[in-house]
Design a protein around this motif. Structure first.
Motif, PDB file in Angstrom:
ATOM      1  N   LYS A 377       0.832  -1.203   0.000  1.00  0.00           N
ATOM      2  CA  LYS A 377       0.000   0.000   0.000  1.00  0.00           C
ATOM      3  C   LYS A 377       0.869   1.257   0.000  1.00  0.00           C
ATOM      4  CE  LYS A 377      -1.812   1.164   3.885  1.00  0.00           C
ATOM      5  NZ  LYS A 377      -2.653   1.161   5.106  1.00  0.00           N
ATOM      6  N   TRP A 378       1.902   1.255   0.864  1.00  0.00           N
ATOM      7  CA  TRP A 378       2.791   2.422   0.923  1.00  0.00           C
ATOM      8  C   TRP A 378       3.610   2.554  -0.356  1.00  0.00           C
ATOM      9  CZ3 TRP A 378       2.494   6.262   4.324  1.00  0.00           C
ATOM     10  CH2 TRP A 378       1.758   6.037   5.490  1.00  0.00           C
ATOM     11  N   ASP A 379       4.067   1.434  -0.891  1.00  0.00           N
ATOM     12  CA  ASP A 379       4.841   1.492  -2.138  1.00  0.00           C
ATOM     13  C   ASP A 379       4.000   2.080  -3.273  1.00  0.00           C
ATOM     14  OD1 ASP A 379       7.068   0.445  -0.932  1.00  0.00           O
ATOM     15  OD2 ASP A 379       6.705  -1.623  -1.598  1.00  0.00           O
ATOM     16  N   LYS A 380       2.709   1.739  -3.304  1.00  0.00           N
ATOM     17  CA  LYS A 380       1.832   2.301  -4.332  1.00  0.00           C
ATOM     18  C   LYS A 380       1.688   3.815  -4.163  1.00  0.00           C
ATOM     19  CE  LYS A 380      -0.883  -1.892  -5.170  1.00  0.00           C
ATOM     20  NZ  LYS A 380      -2.187  -2.565  -4.954  1.00  0.00           N
ATOM     21  N   MET A 381       1.560   4.274  -2.914  1.00  0.00           N
ATOM     22  CA  MET A 381       1.479   5.718  -2.672  1.00  0.00           C
ATOM     23  C   MET A 381       2.770   6.415  -3.091  1.00  0.00           C
ATOM     24  SD  MET A 381      -0.675   6.342   0.846  1.00  0.00           S
ATOM     25  CE  MET A 381      -0.223   4.961   1.875  1.00  0.00           C
ATOM     26  N   PHE A 382       3.902   5.818  -2.735  1.00  0.00           N
ATOM     27  CA  PHE A 382       5.181   6.387  -3.141  1.00  0.00           C
ATOM     28  C   PHE A 382       5.287   6.444  -4.667  1.00  0.00           C
ATOM     29  CE2 PHE A 382       7.141   4.513   0.980  1.00  0.00           C
ATOM     30  CZ  PHE A 382       6.664   5.588   1.710  1.00  0.00           C
ATOM     31  N   GLY A 383       4.800   5.385  -5.325  1.00  0.00           N
ATOM     32  CA  GLY A 383       4.849   5.347  -6.788  1.00  0.00           C
ATOM     33  C   GLY A 383       4.035   6.460  -7.435  1.00  0.00           C
ATOM     34  N   VAL A 384       2.857   6.745  -6.859  1.00  0.00           N
ATOM     35  CA  VAL A 384       2.014   7.825  -7.389  1.00  0.00           C
ATOM     36  C   VAL A 384       2.740   9.170  -7.267  1.00  0.00           C
ATOM     37  CG1 VAL A 384      -0.108   9.145  -6.975  1.00  0.00           C
ATOM     38  CG2 VAL A 384      -0.160   6.637  -6.961  1.00  0.00           C
ATOM     39  N   LEU A 385       3.321   9.415  -6.104  1.00  0.00           N
ATOM     40  CA  LEU A 385       4.027  10.684  -5.897  1.00  0.00           C
ATOM     41  C   LEU A 385       5.283  10.772  -6.770  1.00  0.00           C
ATOM     42  CD1 LEU A 385       3.740  11.173  -2.017  1.00  0.00           C
ATOM     43  CD2 LEU A 385       2.279  12.097  -3.821  1.00  0.00           C
ATOM     44  N   MET A 386       5.973   9.665  -6.908  1.00  0.00           N
ATOM     45  CA  MET A 386       7.185   9.648  -7.740  1.00  0.00           C
ATOM     46  C   MET A 386       6.849   9.954  -9.193  1.00  0.00           C
ATOM     47  SD  MET A 386      10.499   9.091  -7.672  1.00  0.00           S
ATOM     48  CE  MET A 386      11.869   8.485  -8.666  1.00  0.00           C
ATOM     49  N   ALA A 387       5.757   9.369  -9.688  1.00  0.00           N
ATOM     50  CA  ALA A 387       5.348   9.630 -11.073  1.00  0.00           C
ATOM     51  C   ALA A 387       5.032  11.109 -11.284  1.00  0.00           C
ATOM     52  CB  ALA A 387       4.140   8.768 -11.421  1.00  0.00           C
ATOM     53  N   GLU A 388       4.391  11.723 -10.293  1.00  0.00           N
ATOM     54  CA  GLU A 388       4.090  13.148 -10.389  1.00  0.00           C
ATOM     55  C   GLU A 388       5.371  13.978 -10.308  1.00  0.00           C
ATOM     56  OE1 GLU A 388       1.857  16.608 -10.797  1.00  0.00           O
ATOM     57  OE2 GLU A 388       1.288  14.506 -11.123  1.00  0.00           O
ATOM     58  N   ARG A 389       6.275  13.593  -9.424  1.00  0.00           N
ATOM     59  CA  ARG A 389       7.524  14.344  -9.266  1.00  0.00           C
ATOM     60  C   ARG A 389       8.368  14.290 -10.527  1.00  0.00           C
ATOM     61  NH1 ARG A 389      11.943  12.913  -4.616  1.00  0.00           N
ATOM     62  NH2 ARG A 389      12.864  11.690  -6.304  1.00  0.00           N
ATOM     63  N   ASP A 390       8.310  13.181 -11.226  1.00  0.00           N
ATOM     64  CA  ASP A 390       9.098  13.033 -12.454  1.00  0.00           C
ATOM     65  C   ASP A 390       8.671  14.018 -13.543  1.00  0.00           C
ATOM     66  OD1 ASP A 390      10.775  11.078 -11.496  1.00  0.00           O
ATOM     67  OD2 ASP A 390       9.619   9.400 -12.307  1.00  0.00           O
ATOM     68  N   LYS A 391       7.472  14.604 -13.404  1.00  0.00           N
ATOM     69  CA  LYS A 391       7.011  15.592 -14.387  1.00  0.00           C
ATOM     70  C   LYS A 391       7.646  16.965 -14.136  1.00  0.00           C
ATOM     71  CE  LYS A 391       2.472  13.296 -14.651  1.00  0.00           C
ATOM     72  NZ  LYS A 391       1.026  13.445 -14.338  1.00  0.00           N
ATOM     73  N   ARG A 392       8.232  17.152 -12.966  1.00  0.00           N
ATOM     74  CA  ARG A 392       8.815  18.448 -12.630  1.00  0.00           C
ATOM     75  C   ARG A 392      10.151  18.651 -13.352  1.00  0.00           C
ATOM     76  NH1 ARG A 392       8.040  18.101  -6.000  1.00  0.00           N
ATOM     77  NH2 ARG A 392       5.748  18.102  -5.992  1.00  0.00           N
ATOM     78  N   ILE A 393      10.600  19.898 -13.365  1.00  0.00           N
ATOM     79  CA  ILE A 393      11.919  20.204 -13.928  1.00  0.00           C
ATOM     80  C   ILE A 393      12.983  19.635 -13.000  1.00  0.00           C
ATOM     81  CG2 ILE A 393      13.534  22.060 -14.494  1.00  0.00           C
ATOM     82  CD1 ILE A 393      11.096  23.730 -15.335  1.00  0.00           C
ATOM     83  N   GLN A 394      13.863  18.812 -13.565  1.00  0.00           N
ATOM     84  CA  GLN A 394      14.846  18.084 -12.769  1.00  0.00           C
ATOM     85  C   GLN A 394      15.954  19.019 -12.276  1.00  0.00           C
ATOM     86  OE1 GLN A 394      15.066  14.495 -12.422  1.00  0.00           O
ATOM     87  NE2 GLN A 394      13.093  14.208 -13.409  1.00  0.00           N
ATOM     88  N   PRO A 395      16.540  18.719 -11.116  1.00  0.00           N
ATOM     89  CA  PRO A 395      17.743  19.450 -10.701  1.00  0.00           C
ATOM     90  C   PRO A 395      18.867  19.225 -11.705  1.00  0.00           C
ATOM     91  CG  PRO A 395      16.860  18.104  -8.914  1.00  0.00           C
ATOM     92  CD  PRO A 395      16.146  17.690 -10.152  1.00  0.00           C
ATOM     93  N   GLY A 396      19.810  20.166 -11.752  1.00  0.00           N
ATOM     94  CA  GLY A 396      20.931  20.035 -12.673  1.00  0.00           C
ATOM     95  C   GLY A 396      21.805  18.840 -12.329  1.00  0.00           C
ATOM     96  N   LEU A 397      22.292  18.180 -13.358  1.00  0.00           N
ATOM     97  CA  LEU A 397      23.168  17.016 -13.210  1.00  0.00           C
ATOM     98  C   LEU A 397      24.605  17.430 -13.487  1.00  0.00           C
ATOM     99  CD1 LEU A 397      23.683  13.890 -13.010  1.00  0.00           C
ATOM    100  CD2 LEU A 397      23.308  13.832 -15.499  1.00  0.00           C
ATOM    101  N   ASP A 398      25.499  17.166 -12.552  1.00  0.00           N
ATOM    102  CA  ASP A 398      26.927  17.332 -12.800  1.00  0.00           C
ATOM    103  C   ASP A 398      27.429  16.024 -13.397  1.00  0.00           C
ATOM    104  OD1 ASP A 398      29.732  17.436 -12.669  1.00  0.00           O
ATOM    105  OD2 ASP A 398      29.671  18.858 -11.014  1.00  0.00           O
ATOM    106  N   ASP A 399      27.603  16.022 -14.715  1.00  0.00           N
ATOM    107  CA  ASP A 399      27.874  14.763 -15.410  1.00  0.00           C
ATOM    108  C   ASP A 399      29.356  14.487 -15.646  1.00  0.00           C
ATOM    109  OD1 ASP A 399      28.277  16.723 -17.298  1.00  0.00           O
ATOM    110  OD2 ASP A 399      27.108  15.752 -18.876  1.00  0.00           O
ATOM    111  N   LYS A 400      30.221  15.212 -14.939  1.00  0.00           N
ATOM    112  CA  LYS A 400      31.626  14.796 -15.013  1.00  0.00           C
ATOM    113  C   LYS A 400      31.795  13.538 -14.172  1.00  0.00           C
ATOM    114  CE  LYS A 400      33.530  17.656 -11.251  1.00  0.00           C
ATOM    115  NZ  LYS A 400      32.298  18.346 -10.854  1.00  0.00           N
ATOM    116  N   ILE A 401      32.760  12.727 -14.543  1.00  0.00           N
ATOM    117  CA  ILE A 401      33.009  11.451 -13.872  1.00  0.00           C
ATOM    118  C   ILE A 401      34.358  11.559 -13.176  1.00  0.00           C
ATOM    119  CG2 ILE A 401      33.440   8.989 -14.253  1.00  0.00           C
ATOM    120  CD1 ILE A 401      31.504   9.219 -16.675  1.00  0.00           C
TER     121      ILE A 401
END
Length: 670
Positions: A377-401
């Protein structure tokens, strides 16, 4: 028009490439320009995920009037501290010698010969403009005094570490269990017994402290250590510092409750915390710790892994110019998304209309575990919120390795596989290890014509450009040594040994008996530093001392063992008195209180036997293994018997009778 940073690969430097400030990268062009024009130098140091670095850029470095002042009066150099930790270390130490508390952004003013005379961290725009004018006036009117001051700060950095800290070795290295208890009693004075961690705010995850508590408990069975470790790991796993939707730990908590994070996620934190939680799971079998390890590795694979298998450096704290915007929630959003389940969720996470943080915003933060509930039940709630959060503008990625941080994460993956036995963890680890070996390693010939292996520090856009530092070698050697011990693939042991030999040839100071941070083949700066004190990341010297000890046992390299013991011996008095900043040294000390088991496993089931042995937490050991035969010293003349895989438990090369009985082997290892 872009400035000179436009040609760089560092995301942090590229963020500043269109500032009206005439920025230069660190290098001869800028340093020679300062000498030719006889101007003071500004070295401004930060990193891509640094919130206050962004603030100072917006307020001052994008301000055309302030930029004009800077361009007129200074030669301005921008440095990514993650690419150039050598430059950062020198000028951070000089700032602290000036009596200023360090931090980033780090802004230091230098004479044209690169010696520092004044500095600070963040400055508001008007203060910064006034300071630039004052610096130029002082430079013109009091040049000789500034030069004398700068030479004093530089001279202070040239003392040998043994001289500076009074480090001397005893005749013989001995650590008793009583001394370990003394070390623990000194560090526990600063514990926060109510909220976990250390008794201060902001609160940083300090993996080397928690690792010491694990190893200390394994040695002494002191329940006080286990109790505080459990409290701390629970708070780190449940608090806002952990991203309960997407996985991974953020940089630190701004408060004492682990609730309000400084929202950037750094690879080096997560690599070390995966190691600690995997070890803690091996000891306690606590399912929460296993979940956090698995979810963090999912985040790593999803968001932080390059197509070639390298790991990116960081995710920014900011998105859309606002700190934490990607991660926070309004109550009405949760009410809408979770509908009839919202009330239960809001109660568990203290979600309110007014917000549990600021400006009506809520941080997902738990005060206690979600016991006695339906996890699906909790995992499903987390999944709903995660799906919504993924629609937001992402934080910047520092892609140097970065090689060092990849080594820390690789070690985390190996520890996760070792103690949780999930094949996916090993697959990701091997992919990364091959990436480091193929893309960030160079074969070089030594003066006597032998092959040696050297590392690169950075990698981006298909190329590496910076010679590696000791932190790179230390973390990669550690990871390769651990990888060998879960795969028994000797290529990783060979790589670790060659890299260790390279560090002895190019980093070791035989006079001071510690390792320099920089390669003798690298750029010459105003000082060549050594890193002795453990912080959020352990000191490269403490990691190297541990590497040489473990490799020395596995390979029967007495030169490795002698140097390791000498290093720890010289640090012993400090470890006994200043342990909070020397906990990785203290962790190595636990291996000297009781003998380290040398465990050789021979036979077709050697890998399975290793996995079963590791179900019991016994960290003071090294493994060697083979399905058939091997030339490794601990495996010579050792064979399977009658088709049965045999386990040889040895101490200082003296072995007990071999056994195929895992229970018997575990008794011998105790």
């Amino acid at each position: 028009m872009p400035n000179q940073l436009i040609h760089e690969t560092s995301p942090y430097l590229l963020q500043h490439a269109h500032n009206p400030v005439d920025w230069y990268p660190w290098g001869e062009v800028a340093l020679q320009k300062a000498k030719a024009e006889n101007k003071p130098i500004l070295v401004s140091i930060g990193y891509s995920a640094c919130h206050w670095c962004h603030v100072m850029e917006r307020e001052s470095f994008e301000n055309k009037q302030i930029a004009t002042l800077m361009n007129e009066h200074l030669i301005c150099i921008k440095v990514d501290r993650e690419e150039r930790p050598d430059v950062d270390a020198i000028y951070m130490e000089s700032l602290q010698a000036m009596g200023v508390r360090g931090g980033w952004p780090l802004n230091v003013f230098l004479m044209p010969d690169a010696q520092p005379f004044y500095g600070g961290t963040y400055f508001p725009p008007q203060n910064w403009a006034n300071l630039v004018v004052s610096i130029k006036r002082a430079f013109d009117e009091n040049y000789d005094k500034l030069q004398e001051s700068a030479e004093g700060f530089t001279q202070n950095m040239l003392f040998k570490e043994s001289e500076k800290y009074g480090l001397q070795a005893d005749e013989e290295l001995v650590f008793s269990e009583e001394e370990l208890v003394t070390i623990f009693n000194r560090i526990r004075v600063d514990f926060d017994y109510e909220k976990g961690g250390m008794n201060r705010a902001p609160k940083f995850p300090m993996p080397s402290i928690w690792k010491f508590l694990l190893r200390y408990y394994a040695t002494t069975k002191d329940e006080r250590a286990l109790q505080h470790l459990g409290l701390t790991l629970d708070r780190l796993a449940l608090g806002g510092i952990y991203d309960i939707l997407g996985g991974g730990w953020t940089r630190y908590s701004t408060d004492e409750d682990w609730k309000v994070p400084h929202f950037e996620k750094m690879l080096y934190d997560n690599g070390q915390l995966v190691s600690v939680y995997a070890e803690a799971y091996a000891l306690t079998k606590d399912h929460l710790y296993k979940e956090r390890v698995a979810q963090t590795i999912e985040w790593l694979e999803r968001e932080m892994t390059s197509p070639e298998g390298g790991f990116y450096s960081a995710l920014d704290a900011d998105s859309e110019g606002e700190e934490g915007k990607f991660y926070i929630w309004k109550k009405k959003e949760i009410d809408y998304l979770l509908a009839e389940q919202a009330e239960e969720f809001n109660q568990a996470f203290n979600i309110t209309e007014a917000g549990n943080w600021e400006h009506g915003n809520n941080i997902l933060h738990l005060e206690e575990r979600l016991w006695g509930v339906d996890n699906n039940k909790w995992d499903k709630m987390f999944g709903v919120l995660m799906a919504e959060r993924d629609k937001r503008i992402q934080p910047g990625l520092d892609d140097k390795i970065l090689c060092s941080w990849n080594g820390l994460m690789l070690k985390g993956l190996v520890d996760a596989y070792r103690y949780i036995n999930e094949p996916k963890f090993l697959r990701i680890a091997l992919n990364n290890a091959h990436f480091i070996k193929e893309k960030m390693t160079a074969s070089v010939l030594t003066e006597d014509g032998k092959e040696a292996r050297g590392l690169w520090h950075n990698y981006k856009n298909g190329k590496a450009t910076l010679v590696a530092y000791l932190e790179d070698y230390a973390s990669v050697i550690d990871a390769y040594t651990a990888l060998y011990q879960v795969t028994f693939d000797e290529q990783w042991l060979k790589e670790a040994e060659m890299l260790a030999d390279y560090t002895l040839a190019n980093f070791y100071d035989a006079e001071d008996e510690f390792f320099y941070f920089t390669d003798s083949q690298g750029e010459e700066l105003i000082a060549r530093k050594k890193e002795l004190f453990d912080n959020v990341v352990p000191a490269s010297n403490s990691i190297m001392a541990t590497n040489l000890y473990n490799l020395g046992l596995i390979l029967d390299r007495q030169d490795f063992l002698s140097i390791s013991k000498l290093m720890l011996n010289k640090m012993k008095k400090l470890v006994l008195t200043e342990v909070q900043w020397l906990t990785n040294w203290a962790t190595l000390a636990t291996q000297f209180v009781k003998p380290t088991a040398e465990v050789a496993i021979v036979g077709a089931e050697s890998l399975n036997v290793r996995a079963i042995l590791d179900e019991t937490y016994a960290p003071n050991k090294v493994y060697v293994g083979t399905a058939e035969v091997s030339d490794l010293p601990l495996l010579q003349h050792r064979t399977a018997k009658n088709g049965e895989t045999m386990i040889y438990v040895c101490y200082d090369k003296a072995c007990q009778l071999p056994t195929s009985d895992i229970t018997k082997a575990l008794e011998l290892m105790r």
